[in-house]
Design an enzyme around this catalytic site. Sequence first.
Site, PDB file in Angstrom:
ATOM      1  N   CYS B  65      34.385  30.769  31.111  1.00  0.00           N
ATOM      2  CA  CYS B  65      33.976  31.815  30.176  1.00  0.00           C
ATOM      3  C   CYS B  65      34.724  33.120  30.463  1.00  0.00           C
ATOM      4  CB  CYS B  65      32.481  32.035  30.266  1.00  0.00           C
ATOM      5  SG  CYS B  65      31.932  32.555  31.899  1.00  0.00           S
ATOM      6  N   ALA B  68      34.216  34.559  33.833  1.00  0.00           N
ATOM      7  CA  ALA B  68      34.972  33.839  34.860  1.00  0.00           C
ATOM      8  C   ALA B  68      36.388  34.398  34.964  1.00  0.00           C
ATOM      9  CB  ALA B  68      35.020  32.353  34.540  1.00  0.00           C
ATOM     10  N   ARG B  99      37.161  30.567  44.528  1.00  0.00           N
ATOM     11  CA  ARG B  99      38.578  30.347  44.199  1.00  0.00           C
ATOM     12  C   ARG B  99      39.475  30.395  45.428  1.00  0.00           C
ATOM     13  NH1 ARG B  99      41.749  33.054  40.734  1.00  0.00           N
ATOM     14  NH2 ARG B  99      42.730  31.178  39.984  1.00  0.00           N
ATOM     15  N   HIS B 197      40.581  37.806  31.322  1.00  0.00           N
ATOM     16  CA  HIS B 197      41.793  38.349  31.946  1.00  0.00           C
ATOM     17  C   HIS B 197      42.177  39.642  31.238  1.00  0.00           C
ATOM     18  CE1 HIS B 197      42.903  33.835  32.583  1.00  0.00           C
ATOM     19  NE2 HIS B 197      42.118  34.251  33.554  1.00  0.00           N
TER      20      HIS B 197
END
Lengths: 461, 545
Positions: B65, B68, B99, B197
């Site tokens: 999403c 994220a 991550r 992003h």
Amino acid sequence: MSKRNFTNLNMNPCKMCMPMGAAIAFKGIEGCMMLLHGSQGCSTYIRRHIATHYNEPMDIASSSLNEKGTIYGGARDLKKGLKNLIKLYNPQIIGISTTCLAETIGEDIDNIVKDFIEEENIKDIQFITASTPGYGGSHYEGYYYALRKIVEHQTNISYPNNTLNIIVGNISPANVRQIKKWLKDFGIQYTLLPDISNTLDAPFNNSYKKITPGGTSLEDIKKMSGAKATIEIGLFVPEKYSPGKYLEDTYGVPLYRCPLPIGIENTDYFFNILSEISEKEIPQEYLEERGRMLDAMIDSHKYNSEGKATIFGDPEIVYAITKLCMENGIEPRIVATGTKSDLLKKMLIEDLCQKNYNSVVLENADFDTIHSYIKKNSINLLIGHSDGKFIEEKENIPLIRIGFPIHDRVGGQRLLTIGYEGSTRLLDTITNTLLQRKYSSYRSDLYRRYYLTSVDYSELK
Amino acid sequence: MPYKNFKNGVIRMNAEKAMEKILDSYPAKVMKNRKKHMLIKKSDEKQEITANTRTIPGIITNRGCCYAGCKGVVVGPLIDMVHIVHGPIGCSYYTWNTRRNKGKATRGEKNFLHYCFSTDMQESDIVFGGEKKLRQAIKEAVEIFKPEAITISATCPVGLIGDDIHTVAAEAEKEYGIKVVAFSCEGYKGVSQSAGHHIANNGLMKHIIGTGNDEKIPYSINLLGEYNIGGDEWEISRILTKIGYNIISTMTGNGSYERLKNAHNADLNLVQCHRSINYVADMIEKKYGTPWLKVNFIGIQSTIETLRNMAKYFGDEDLIKRTEEVIAEELADIKDEMEYYRNMCSGKTAMLFVGGSRAHHYQDLFKDLGIETVLAGYEFAHRDDYEGRDVLPHIQIDADSRNIEELHVEKDEKRYRLYLSPEKLEQLKKEMPLSNYEGLIKASKENTVIIDDLNHFETEEFIKALKPDVFGSGIKDKYVIQKMGVFSKQMHSYDYSGPYAGFKGAVNFARDISAGIFTPAWSYVVPPWKKEPLLEASMVEKEVG
């Protein structure tokens, strides 16, 4: 303690969200696929975390709600998602859970699903809905609540039958297999819910199937309303989330709530219930296992008494392990769960006081709080899931991994920790962890303490 | 060499046929949709692909999403900021060190990477609003950690209940005299993590980059779109520092607020992951005049090419010489080991389905090992990541992307600086990917299957048809692939290994891949489809209405 008001900033959580628990529960139903109604990130994150623990495929569909859905409602996307899921997976049952997003915009999933069934004229697929907003509780509650919804949806008044319902907590597939073996050995017909023994720990074979075989069958679930009793491993489940309570209230199925059978007393309790319900003696094999456990307890008591443990995780596992520690002279100095549970606190404090332990019991705690207590106590053992690894690394205290999730070691799905045999294995692991520390330092400790005191230390350098 | 040309007697279906068969097994509507998302690379035609479109509900997507992409990927790795997630507990928990982005303080910064902060919203906060709780949480964080900077990331409910996190951030900034940046990255925004992003890029640009007062230093660079998974950034900076470059900041793996503030000082920006950070690269160029170079530190040949491009950009004879010395030195170090693994792996085939750049980058490293990539797909990329940035003016902005703010920056007259003359820059652009990315399609070999947002059904069917020796993907499909008898390498977290970047990383990767392909367990399992070239599966079309 610190002046921090723990309700505002959770630092290093010791819990996950409600739909996570529901996902594990649905995975234990035969032919079942799950769809999460909300942002696709919820499915993705939950799949990722479950896969790292069980090392198994974990497919959860999503309605992939986006901004438009938040304005006009998500019915269209949910229906589309269901339609595609049916085409791709051909499931017998679909578990539909909600997320923060769906609940905040007030999605009425029951009605949407009803419409969908009518519109598409679906006859042979069962739909089970569970409302599990992330802010509604932890994964612990989500797990039991999904089970309750499964039972609510799938049972009706039925003829009494000779089966026993057994509702297991969030335990490893290996532990589920162990319970099934006991029931078989007692000659008890049963419905075990949810049965993840195969679906989350499938043997390798040459034919990979999209929906892993195994799980509790619908047919068995339907029989639950007529069962002669329910055993629910779940002492701390609030009644509104308890499937056993529902069966008792609705159909009058007697409910035995019991702790996880870890430790001698808890296991005795469990076996006695099995014996009582089945009206059969405990099989010789288990009496022998019990004897071996006692023998092991006596053999290792001298080492265990050096143990000062911090125990954390879900309420059930925390309670059972605390009991195991107390039975073996390991001091449970700090006991903590991330879930809200006054009952756990109350029951544990009673038990601990009885045994004269001056322990700290924390509920609704985060790891930062747990850590702050650890720093003030000389702890030499951490027992709990993998998220304690940061404390393990920082304080150099060994962590014995048990519960969910175990994502930095393999074999979480194969951990056998219940019953006399499982408890003995777990106890051995605990004892050996203490011994390892002892052996790695006791010679140098003795040397320093008794010899070097009489010698000028600095000259030896 | 016992392993050379070890073909396993496998018969593979040709790519066209496989794709045709897979599409044929879809219902007409899905087929029409999916057909636009896949192609087979042909260098004699100009190929188009559809990407960055809405995920089809109900298929098992690997996409995440918006939150994220923002908190999980771009913002989270910054070590010295307290990253508070405003929302219920799950979202924050799920991005807690998952991550494997590592980080070490080098300027005396604080390091909060091991922490996970959440306002742990409860039902009452959803009903009555959570701003008060957020304010208190910031206060507690300031009192306990005294950080220089804080981020606030929104989760789904926050936007819906109307918590104004930006005002809370602005007030906190005033009250505590520290930087507080809020990101409205609610999970439902956009079509994948890619939206996150973009939102993160905007926030970094608006509030952090350019606020530092460090002096300029020579040969200075920023490393963008490198997240230091498994220590990649450490290997890259080791090489760059050895040559003589000064790394001002990394975005964002092993990066920090302290260093990011001065990112405007660099002479050149290096872009590793184009998808997640190209907005910042672009905006810095517009505002401060620093061009960016598309680099690839995954793979030996690509690392060498990147280093040579960099040296050429700076145009300094000593630097060019030093670059060649370092390359020779590094190659000598790894030559024997790489040779050994190459002999083992040569002739094998791979499939790659990762993120928005790794499906390109890792093709180069596979090539170094003699492994051919037969299928490559991005999870959340845009058309420019496939077709190259030339396509940018032709991309139609749909409703989902329009909701993500397009930040317009102006030239900073005081600090705008050109390292090279415009003429020289134009000339260099012809020789290297300066402020340009040519995309995955161009980078792939003839006949490679290129596929966008690969789903589970397609993963399984392509494996059966193309029978790869290794499938590079993520944890969510790892176990499906392995149940099918194929070695699966996690390209997101590296299966707790790494680094894989640069020279030394290449050896690690070669070792892990060889070990994975030749692990004895595989000899006990030979799935039937490994011997049969047929693709018979079709999607079960169940009567629904």
